[in-house]
Design a protein around this motif. Sequence first.
Motif, mmCIF file in Angstrom:
data_model
loop_
_atom_site.group_PDB
_atom_site.id
_atom_site.type_symbol
_atom_site.label_atom_id
_atom_site.label_comp_id
_atom_site.label_asym_id
_atom_site.label_seq_id
_atom_site.Cartn_x
_atom_site.Cartn_y
_atom_site.Cartn_z
ATOM 1 N N LEU A 183 0.849 -1.184 0.000
ATOM 2 C CA LEU A 183 0.000 0.000 0.000
ATOM 3 C C LEU A 183 0.888 1.238 0.000
ATOM 4 O O LEU A 183 1.846 1.320 0.767
ATOM 5 C CB LEU A 183 -0.892 0.006 1.245
ATOM 6 C CG LEU A 183 -1.846 -1.179 1.353
ATOM 7 C CD1 LEU A 183 -2.496 -1.202 2.733
ATOM 8 C CD2 LEU A 183 -2.907 -1.122 0.273
ATOM 9 N N ARG A 184 0.595 2.178 -0.861
ATOM 10 C CA ARG A 184 1.366 3.418 -0.934
ATOM 11 C C ARG A 184 0.470 4.601 -0.595
ATOM 12 O O ARG A 184 -0.746 4.462 -0.469
ATOM 13 C CB ARG A 184 1.955 3.584 -2.329
ATOM 14 C CG ARG A 184 2.913 2.475 -2.746
ATOM 15 C CD ARG A 184 4.231 2.584 -1.988
ATOM 16 N NE ARG A 184 5.206 1.603 -2.492
ATOM 17 C CZ ARG A 184 6.376 1.354 -1.932
ATOM 18 N NH1 ARG A 184 6.741 2.019 -0.849
ATOM 19 N NH2 ARG A 184 7.203 0.460 -2.433
ATOM 20 N N GLU A 185 1.088 5.765 -0.564
ATOM 21 C CA GLU A 185 0.370 6.983 -0.202
ATOM 22 C C GLU A 185 -0.947 7.133 -0.978
ATOM 23 O O GLU A 185 -1.968 7.519 -0.429
ATOM 24 C CB GLU A 185 1.273 8.187 -0.483
ATOM 25 C CG GLU A 185 0.863 9.424 0.257
ATOM 26 C CD GLU A 185 1.898 10.534 0.068
ATOM 27 O OE1 GLU A 185 2.962 10.277 -0.536
ATOM 28 O OE2 GLU A 185 1.628 11.641 0.538
ATOM 29 N N GLU A 186 -0.901 6.795 -2.291
ATOM 30 C CA GLU A 186 -2.096 7.026 -3.115
ATOM 31 C C GLU A 186 -3.259 6.119 -2.725
ATOM 32 O O GLU A 186 -4.388 6.354 -3.118
ATOM 33 C CB GLU A 186 -1.764 6.852 -4.604
ATOM 34 C CG GLU A 186 -1.567 5.415 -5.046
ATOM 35 C CD GLU A 186 -0.149 5.160 -5.534
ATOM 36 O OE1 GLU A 186 0.775 5.841 -5.027
ATOM 37 O OE2 GLU A 186 0.032 4.299 -6.417
ATOM 38 N N ASN A 187 -3.002 5.047 -1.975
ATOM 39 C CA ASN A 187 -4.083 4.157 -1.573
ATOM 40 C C ASN A 187 -4.829 4.655 -0.333
ATOM 41 O O ASN A 187 -5.868 4.116 0.023
ATOM 42 C CB ASN A 187 -3.545 2.751 -1.290
ATOM 43 C CG ASN A 187 -2.891 2.135 -2.504
ATOM 44 O OD1 ASN A 187 -1.712 1.819 -2.489
ATOM 45 N ND2 ASN A 187 -3.638 2.006 -3.587
ATOM 46 N N PHE A 188 -4.286 5.661 0.330
ATOM 47 C CA PHE A 188 -4.908 6.145 1.555
ATOM 48 C C PHE A 188 -5.661 7.448 1.308
ATOM 49 O O PHE A 188 -5.094 8.404 0.776
ATOM 50 C CB PHE A 188 -3.853 6.345 2.647
ATOM 51 C CG PHE A 188 -3.142 5.069 2.995
ATOM 52 C CD1 PHE A 188 -3.816 4.063 3.677
ATOM 53 C CD2 PHE A 188 -1.825 4.852 2.611
ATOM 54 C CE1 PHE A 188 -3.176 2.870 3.980
ATOM 55 C CE2 PHE A 188 -1.181 3.667 2.912
ATOM 56 C CZ PHE A 188 -1.857 2.673 3.593
ATOM 57 N N ALA A 189 -6.934 7.447 1.677
ATOM 58 C CA ALA A 189 -7.745 8.637 1.467
ATOM 59 C C ALA A 189 -7.290 9.750 2.394
ATOM 60 O O ALA A 189 -7.383 10.926 2.063
ATOM 61 C CB ALA A 189 -9.220 8.314 1.698
ATOM 62 N N THR A 190 -6.797 9.376 3.571
ATOM 63 C CA THR A 190 -6.233 10.372 4.475
ATOM 64 C C THR A 190 -5.273 9.677 5.440
ATOM 65 O O THR A 190 -5.419 8.493 5.720
ATOM 66 C CB THR A 190 -7.330 11.145 5.243
ATOM 67 O OG1 THR A 190 -6.701 12.147 6.030
ATOM 68 C CG2 THR A 190 -8.135 10.239 6.154
ATOM 69 N N MET A 191 -4.275 10.413 5.901
ATOM 70 C CA MET A 191 -3.296 9.836 6.828
ATOM 71 C C MET A 191 -3.140 10.757 8.034
ATOM 72 O O MET A 191 -2.736 11.900 7.884
ATOM 73 C CB MET A 191 -1.946 9.669 6.117
ATOM 74 C CG MET A 191 -2.016 8.705 4.944
ATOM 75 S SD MET A 191 -0.407 8.391 4.195
ATOM 76 C CE MET A 191 -0.189 9.887 3.270
ATOM 77 N N LYS A 192 -3.492 10.247 9.194
ATOM 78 C CA LYS A 192 -3.274 11.010 10.430
ATOM 79 C C LYS A 192 -2.097 10.364 11.151
ATOM 80 O O LYS A 192 -2.258 9.348 11.838
ATOM 81 C CB LYS A 192 -4.519 10.963 11.325
ATOM 82 C CG LYS A 192 -5.778 11.509 10.664
ATOM 83 C CD LYS A 192 -5.820 13.018 10.701
ATOM 84 C CE LYS A 192 -6.940 13.543 9.827
ATOM 85 N NZ LYS A 192 -6.558 14.678 9.020
ATOM 86 N N ILE A 193 -0.926 10.891 10.919
ATOM 87 C CA ILE A 193 0.273 10.362 11.568
ATOM 88 C C ILE A 193 0.818 11.483 12.446
ATOM 89 O O ILE A 193 1.351 12.475 11.938
ATOM 90 C CB ILE A 193 1.317 9.925 10.530
ATOM 91 C CG1 ILE A 193 0.690 8.929 9.536
ATOM 92 C CG2 ILE A 193 2.537 9.317 11.221
ATOM 93 C CD1 ILE A 193 1.561 8.626 8.333
#
Lengths: 79, 587
Positions: B310-320
Motif C-alpha cells: 500500500l502506498r500513499e495514493e491508496n490512503f484517502a487520508t493519513m493522520k500520523i
Amino acid sequence: MSNNLLDIVANVMEVQVTQIDDESGPETIENWDSFRGLILFEELESKFNVKFTLNELLNIKKIKDIKNILSVRGASLNG
Amino acid sequence: MQSQVEPNLSYFIAKARSIEGRTFQKKIKVAILSSFTINGLEEALRVKCAESEITCLTYICGYGQYNQDILDQSSKLYEFSPDITFVIIDTRTVMSTLFYTPYAIPVNDRRSYIDKRVADFVNLIRTFKNRTDSKLVLTNCSIPTYSPYGICEGKSEYGLMEMVYDFNAKLSDVFRSDPQVFLFDFNSFVSKYGEVNVLDYRQFLVGDIKVSLSHIPHLAEEMMGYVKANMGINRKCIVLDLDNTLWGGIIGEDGFDRIDLSLKPPGTAFVEFQRMLLALYQRGIILAINSRNNEDEALRAIREHPYMVLREENFATMKINWRDKISNMKEIAEELNIGLESIVYFDDDPINRELMLKAIPQIMTVDLPDDPSLYASTLMRINDFNTLAVTSEDRKRGEMYRQERRRTELKNSASNLEDFLKQLEIKVTMKKANDFTIPRIAQLTLKTNQFNLTTRRYQEEDVQMFAHDQTKLIGCAQTKDKFGDNGITGVYIVNKNHADKEWYIDTFLLSCRVMGRGIEEVMLGYILSKAKEEGVERVKAEFIPTKKNKPCEQLLPNFGFKKEGQQWVYTYHVPIKQTSHIELNED
C-alpha cells in the motif's frame, strides 16, 4: 461456563436447575424435543470432549443415562 | 462494536427468546426455504439482525415443502411477502439416487439429468419472480468429496463431481446478470469449514439435518452478508495503525531497514495482510491511517520501503501524529464525510482498541490476534463490506478520494468559498436511467442518508420499473471538475401528473461527497425547468426529517418552495434559482 451436567441441561432446555434431577428427561421437561436434544448433545460433546454414538443419542431417556455414558467415557463431572 | 468468535447455537436459541418483542426502526422479512431440516437458523438470524439493530421477521417452509411453497400461488410464503428469500438446497436432493450410484446410467443420460435439474430450478425461480419482488438467494450444491471410482473419478467422463460442478456453473450463468437473484456459494461455505464438520452424520441420519447444529451460526453469519447489503448497511472504510499492524516492529525505534516487511518470514505476514487490503481498496473500500508516530519517518516507509504494498495514493487520508487516536478518528470521519458506523479499525495494541471501543462504540474495532500471521484471515472473516452490486463508482472510489484531497488543498488556499467553487470548474451532466446508470441509482437511494429529502429506498428492480414508467421522470447527475470525475452523485425521481399540471418530487438526493458545491441547486433547477417546459404549474416536494438528513433541510425554502401541510410547493412565483459557477449538460 459450568461443567456441571445439570447446569448445561437447564441452560439448553431453559428451565431452572432446581427443577431437574437425574430422573428428568424428554418425558418430564417440556422443552426437551428432538431438536433441543441434539443441541444438548452438541453442547455436551464440546464441553466434555466426547462423541456420542448414534445409538447412544437414540437411547438417552434420562439425565442419568447421560451421566452413565459420560462416566464410562471417563469425562470428569464436576458436582 | 467488537468483532467476535461465533457463539454456539444454544446461545442463539436462548437469546432469540429473550429479544422477542424488541423492535428497531429497520425491518426485514426473511423467508427460508430449504430442502432439509434447518432448525435454529431463524433464531440465529433474528439475533444477528438484532445485533445490527434490525427487526427480523422470519418464515420457514415446512419440511421439504420449498417446491410447493413457490408453486402454490396462495401459499403462506407469498402471504408473508418476504423482502429476501433464501432457497437452500443440498446435493443429495438435487442428485437423488445418482448421488450414491452416479454410474448406474450412461454418460448421456447423466448430462440430460443435470440439464433437466437446472431447468427445474430455473423454472421454479422464474415462477417465484413472477409472483413477488422479494430478492432471492439460491445456494449452489457442495461438490461431493467422495466418488466410488476413487482416483479414477477424474478419468470418467462427466462423472459425479463434474455433474455437480456443471449444475452449479449452469445455474450461476442463468442468473449472473439478474439483479433479483443471487447465487450463494454454498460449496465455498462447506470448503471453508470442511465437509466433515458441516455434515454431522448422526444429525443427518436422525433428523435430515445437513448443516450441523454447530455450523448453523456460521451459515446465518454468511446470510447476514445479504441481509445487511439489502438494507444498505455496510462498512466503507478501514482505518489502520502502522507499527505492528501494517509492518512488524516500530519504525521510530527499529528504523527503516529493520522493520519486518519483506518476502521472508515474519515480514511475509504483513505483505500478505497488505495485499488483502489492496484488493478491498480496488473493490471500493476506503483506506486511512491513524498512527502515533513521527510523520516524516512513517511517510518515508510508506513511500520508499521496497515491500510496502500500500502506498500513499491508496490512503484517502493519513493522520500520523502524536495526538490521541480518538480525535484523529473523528477527524478522519469528518474529512471523508462518512459515518462512524461505517468504519472498521485495525490496531495491534489492545489498550488502543479498548479506548476506541469505549469512546466510539459504533466503530468496528477488530479484535486483532497477537500473531500477525492471522491478520489476513482475520480481515477475510469480516462480512460487512458487502453491497448487492459492485459498480464502476465503487472501483474508482480510491481515485476519487485522492482527488478530494487535492480539492481540500485548493479550498484551504482559496480566499473564500465563492472563489473556490469558481476555481473547481464543475461540470454536471444530467443522465437518464439506463442499463449503465440503474445499478448506481439504486445504490445511491439505498445508502444516501444526509442529503436525501425523503430517504426512500429503492432496489434495482424498482428503478428499472420506474425507468419504463411513462408517469415518472427518473435520472441522475454525473459531476466532474478540474481534479477529476466524481461519477454519478445525484438522483431524482419525479411523479408526473399532467392532468393536474403538477409534478411531485418523490426522491431527490446527493452523495455527501459533493455536498455544498451548488450541484443540488443545478439539479433542482433542472427539474423545475423541465417541468415548466412541459407546462407544469406546480411542483410539489417533501422533506421527511430523519436523524441524518438535516443538511438538506433548507434546500426547498431556499428555492422559494412554500409549505402547504406536509408538503412544499413551488409555483414559479419566483424565478428559478441560477447557479453560475457550474456548467450544465444533458446526455
